[in-house]
Structure formats: C-alpha cells, structure tokens
Design a protein around this motif. Structure first.
Motif, PDB file in Angstrom:
ATOM      1  N   ASP A 132       1.614   6.653  -7.029  1.00 47.76           N
ATOM      2  CA  ASP A 132       0.589   7.636  -7.392  1.00 47.76           C
ATOM      3  C   ASP A 132       1.102   9.067  -7.227  1.00 47.76           C
ATOM      4  O   ASP A 132       0.661   9.968  -7.935  1.00 47.76           O
ATOM      5  CB  ASP A 132      -0.670   7.448  -6.545  1.00 47.76           C
ATOM      6  CG  ASP A 132      -1.380   6.133  -6.852  1.00 47.76           C
ATOM      7  OD1 ASP A 132      -1.114   5.550  -7.925  1.00 47.76           O
ATOM      8  OD2 ASP A 132      -2.194   5.697  -6.015  1.00 47.76           O
ATOM      9  N   ALA A 133       2.007   9.289  -6.292  1.00 45.78           N
ATOM     10  CA  ALA A 133       2.529  10.626  -6.007  1.00 45.78           C
ATOM     11  C   ALA A 133       3.861  10.901  -6.718  1.00 45.78           C
ATOM     12  O   ALA A 133       4.520  11.900  -6.444  1.00 45.78           O
ATOM     13  CB  ALA A 133       2.710  10.806  -4.508  1.00 45.78           C
ATOM     14  N   ASP A 134       4.288  10.038  -7.614  1.00 48.31           N
ATOM     15  CA  ASP A 134       5.564  10.177  -8.324  1.00 48.31           C
ATOM     16  C   ASP A 134       6.758  10.181  -7.376  1.00 48.31           C
ATOM     17  O   ASP A 134       7.704  10.954  -7.539  1.00 48.31           O
ATOM     18  CB  ASP A 134       5.595  11.452  -9.166  1.00 48.31           C
ATOM     19  CG  ASP A 134       5.240  11.187 -10.613  1.00 48.31           C
ATOM     20  OD1 ASP A 134       5.156  10.016 -10.995  1.00 48.31           O
ATOM     21  OD2 ASP A 134       5.071  12.175 -11.360  1.00 48.31           O
ATOM     22  N   ASN A 160       0.828  -1.204   0.000  1.00 48.12           N
ATOM     23  CA  ASN A 160       0.000   0.000   0.000  1.00 48.12           C
ATOM     24  C   ASN A 160       0.864   1.256   0.000  1.00 48.12           C
ATOM     25  O   ASN A 160       0.546   2.234  -0.696  1.00 48.12           O
ATOM     26  CB  ASN A 160      -0.940   0.010   1.205  1.00 48.12           C
ATOM     27  CG  ASN A 160      -2.012  -1.044   1.109  1.00 48.12           C
ATOM     28  OD1 ASN A 160      -2.320  -1.536   0.027  1.00 48.12           O
ATOM     29  ND2 ASN A 160      -2.577  -1.418   2.245  1.00 48.12           N
ATOM     30  N   LEU A 161       1.944   1.237   0.771  1.00 50.66           N
ATOM     31  CA  LEU A 161       2.864   2.370   0.799  1.00 50.66           C
ATOM     32  C   LEU A 161       3.492   2.580  -0.572  1.00 50.66           C
ATOM     33  O   LEU A 161       3.560   3.703  -1.071  1.00 50.66           O
ATOM     34  CB  LEU A 161       3.949   2.156   1.859  1.00 50.66           C
ATOM     35  CG  LEU A 161       5.038   3.228   1.945  1.00 50.66           C
ATOM     36  CD1 LEU A 161       4.447   4.593   2.274  1.00 50.66           C
ATOM     37  CD2 LEU A 161       6.078   2.838   2.988  1.00 50.66           C
ATOM     38  N   ARG A 162       3.925   1.523  -1.194  1.00 53.79           N
ATOM     39  CA  ARG A 162       4.537   1.625  -2.530  1.00 53.79           C
ATOM     40  C   ARG A 162       3.525   2.138  -3.560  1.00 53.79           C
ATOM     41  O   ARG A 162       3.871   2.968  -4.411  1.00 53.79           O
ATOM     42  CB  ARG A 162       5.105   0.288  -2.964  1.00 53.79           C
ATOM     43  CG  ARG A 162       6.345  -0.115  -2.201  1.00 53.79           C
ATOM     44  CD  ARG A 162       6.850  -1.483  -2.668  1.00 53.79           C
ATOM     45  NE  ARG A 162       7.814  -2.036  -1.760  1.00 53.79           N
ATOM     46  CZ  ARG A 162       9.124  -1.800  -1.807  1.00 53.79           C
ATOM     47  NH1 ARG A 162       9.618  -0.994  -2.708  1.00 53.79           N
ATOM     48  NH2 ARG A 162       9.939  -2.364  -0.936  1.00 53.79           N
ATOM     49  N   ASN A 163       2.284   1.659  -3.477  1.00 55.67           N
ATOM     50  CA  ASN A 163       1.257   2.117  -4.415  1.00 55.67           C
ATOM     51  C   ASN A 163       0.957   3.599  -4.241  1.00 55.67           C
ATOM     52  O   ASN A 163       0.807   4.331  -5.227  1.00 55.67           O
ATOM     53  CB  ASN A 163      -0.028   1.293  -4.258  1.00 55.67           C
ATOM     54  CG  ASN A 163       0.140  -0.125  -4.762  1.00 55.67           C
ATOM     55  OD1 ASN A 163       1.024  -0.407  -5.562  1.00 55.67           O
ATOM     56  ND2 ASN A 163      -0.704  -1.018  -4.289  1.00 55.67           N
ATOM     57  N   PHE A 204       0.333   7.928   4.918  1.00 59.60           N
ATOM     58  CA  PHE A 204       0.444   6.516   5.286  1.00 59.60           C
ATOM     59  C   PHE A 204       0.463   6.342   6.799  1.00 59.60           C
ATOM     60  O   PHE A 204      -0.101   5.391   7.335  1.00 59.60           O
ATOM     61  CB  PHE A 204       1.704   5.905   4.671  1.00 59.60           C
ATOM     62  CG  PHE A 204       1.796   4.418   4.860  1.00 59.60           C
ATOM     63  CD1 PHE A 204       1.043   3.558   4.095  1.00 59.60           C
ATOM     64  CD2 PHE A 204       2.625   3.886   5.827  1.00 59.60           C
ATOM     65  CE1 PHE A 204       1.112   2.189   4.275  1.00 59.60           C
ATOM     66  CE2 PHE A 204       2.708   2.522   6.023  1.00 59.60           C
ATOM     67  CZ  PHE A 204       1.950   1.674   5.238  1.00 59.60           C
ATOM     68  N   MET A 205       1.091   7.284   7.508  1.00 64.61           N
ATOM     69  CA  MET A 205       1.182   7.188   8.972  1.00 64.61           C
ATOM     70  C   MET A 205      -0.173   7.380   9.649  1.00 64.61           C
ATOM     71  O   MET A 205      -0.355   6.949  10.785  1.00 64.61           O
ATOM     72  CB  MET A 205       2.178   8.219   9.509  1.00 64.61           C
ATOM     73  CG  MET A 205       3.613   7.828   9.262  1.00 64.61           C
ATOM     74  SD  MET A 205       4.838   9.092   9.678  1.00 64.61           S
ATOM     75  CE  MET A 205       4.195   9.878  11.102  1.00 64.61           C
ATOM     76  N   LYS A 206      -1.131   7.998   8.966  1.00 64.92           N
ATOM     77  CA  LYS A 206      -2.457   8.173   9.547  1.00 64.92           C
ATOM     78  C   LYS A 206      -3.117   6.824   9.816  1.00 64.92           C
ATOM     79  O   LYS A 206      -3.853   6.671  10.780  1.00 64.92           O
ATOM     80  CB  LYS A 206      -3.344   8.996   8.608  1.00 64.92           C
ATOM     81  CG  LYS A 206      -2.973  10.457   8.557  1.00 64.92           C
ATOM     82  CD  LYS A 206      -3.852  11.197   7.579  1.00 64.92           C
ATOM     83  CE  LYS A 206      -3.431  12.649   7.462  1.00 64.92           C
ATOM     84  NZ  LYS A 206      -4.216  13.355   6.423  1.00 64.92           N
ATOM     85  N   GLU A 207      -2.862   5.847   8.955  1.00 65.62           N
ATOM     86  CA  GLU A 207      -3.470   4.524   9.086  1.00 65.62           C
ATOM     87  C   GLU A 207      -2.528   3.492   9.691  1.00 65.62           C
ATOM     88  O   GLU A 207      -2.976   2.469  10.188  1.00 65.62           O
ATOM     89  CB  GLU A 207      -3.938   4.038   7.708  1.00 65.62           C
ATOM     90  CG  GLU A 207      -4.981   4.932   7.079  1.00 65.62           C
ATOM     91  CD  GLU A 207      -5.284   4.534   5.654  1.00 65.62           C
ATOM     92  OE1 GLU A 207      -4.726   3.535   5.174  1.00 65.62           O
ATOM     93  OE2 GLU A 207      -6.080   5.254   5.017  1.00 65.62           O
ATOM     94  N   ASN A 208      -1.226   3.726   9.606  1.00 65.61           N
ATOM     95  CA  ASN A 208      -0.230   2.744  10.051  1.00 65.61           C
ATOM     96  C   ASN A 208       0.786   3.427  10.957  1.00 65.61           C
ATOM     97  O   ASN A 208       1.692   4.106  10.477  1.00 65.61           O
ATOM     98  CB  ASN A 208       0.486   2.129   8.843  1.00 65.61           C
ATOM     99  CG  ASN A 208      -0.481   1.498   7.890  1.00 65.61           C
ATOM    100  OD1 ASN A 208      -1.032   0.451   8.161  1.00 65.61           O
ATOM    101  ND2 ASN A 208      -0.724   2.156   6.763  1.00 65.61           N
TER     102      ASN A 208
END
Length: 173
Positions: A47-49, A40-43, A99-103
C-alpha cells in the motif's frame, strides 16, 4: 530449501536492481512474527509502495555492494527483512513504525536514506518526513499565501467603503 548457484545469482541480481534505484532502505529483524503478521506487513508495504525482501545476509551484502544502500550492511545479521522505497525517503520508516505499534516482535536495526546510515532510534524522525505529495502541497501553500493576503487586503478597501456608507445611511435614518 538450499539454493543452487544460478538461483543465488538471480536473487542477487533482483535485489541489486531494486537497490540501485532505491532512495531509502530499512532493515528489520522479523524473528517472532507468524505468517499472518508477515502477510499484514507485506500488505501495508504494498500500500505504501515499499518493496520488501527476505534474503540471506550473505546474498544481501553482495547485492547491496556498490549501491546507495551499502551503508546498511553492518547491521545485516540474523533473520532480517529489507524494505526498499523508490520514491519516498520516509516510506519504509512509516511502514515499519506503523507495524511496530501492533507487533512488538519486529525490531528495526537501521535505515539508509540516500546512502547515509541512520540508527533505529531515529525511526520516528524519518517516518515523520512528508511524502512527495505532502511536500508539494506544503510548498504550494507557502507560495500561494502572499497572493491570498494581497487579494484579501485589496478586497478590504471596497468592503470598508461599503460599511462606512451603510453606517452613514443608518445614522441619517
């Protein structure tokens, strides 16, 4: 899996090629993340280049030497993931913040923007920087505002005249 000398040189060259052109770099410790979370982090990074790399710290230090990203070498310890952004200085910070918001397992150790080291506690400030497109649109809005105000002001003269004529007409009827 152990890397032989040629594979290590190739990794150093690849990371160095990305680091030379990078505007910003982020270092985060990924200890405690499972494969799905890393995917998920890589995806989100794609998406954000943002280019993400997991590299041994000793190889990363060699690859980052004499680049604008060298400022982050003091925080390279433990299992870390490197994020590089080629165009947007706040992109890496936004990817890590979102990402840190969820993990909560992802721990940002530091950021490097244009060769300057920034502590992890400044992550929100860097993440709030506008992207290139947002900055251009803000600049264009500022440049367009005086022209719009002039047009509105010039348009008020005939509008007021029309209102006065209509008021006189209504008064005479």
């Amino acid at each position: 899996m152990a890397l032989n000398l040629e594979a290590k040189k190739a990794v150093v060259e690849q990371v160095n090629a990305v680091a030379i052109n990078a505007i910003s770099v982020g270092v985060a410790e990924y200890r405690g993340l499972n494969v799905e979370q890393m995917t998920n982090l890589r995806n989100s990074a794609i998406d954000a280049d943002v280019s993400l790399r997991v590299v041994k710290n000793t190889l990363a230090k060699r690859a980052l030497a004499e680049t604008g990203c060298e400022c982050i070498t003091p925080v390279l310890s433990g299992p870390v993931i490197l994020g590089f952004s080629q165009e947007d200085p706040g992109a890496v910070a936004r990817v890590f913040r979102d990402f840190m918001k969820e993990n909560e397992a992802l721990v940002v150790k530091g950021l490097g923007v244009s060769g300057e080291f920034i502590d992890a506690d400044q992550l929100k400030r860097i993440a709030s920087l506008p992207s290139k497109d947002q900055a251009i649109s803000m600049l264009m809005a500022l440049m367009l505002a005086p022209t719009e105000k002039l047009v509105r002001t010039l348009n008020e003269v005939p509008t007021k005249l029309t209102r006065v004529v209509a008021a006189i007409r209504d008064q005479q009827q």
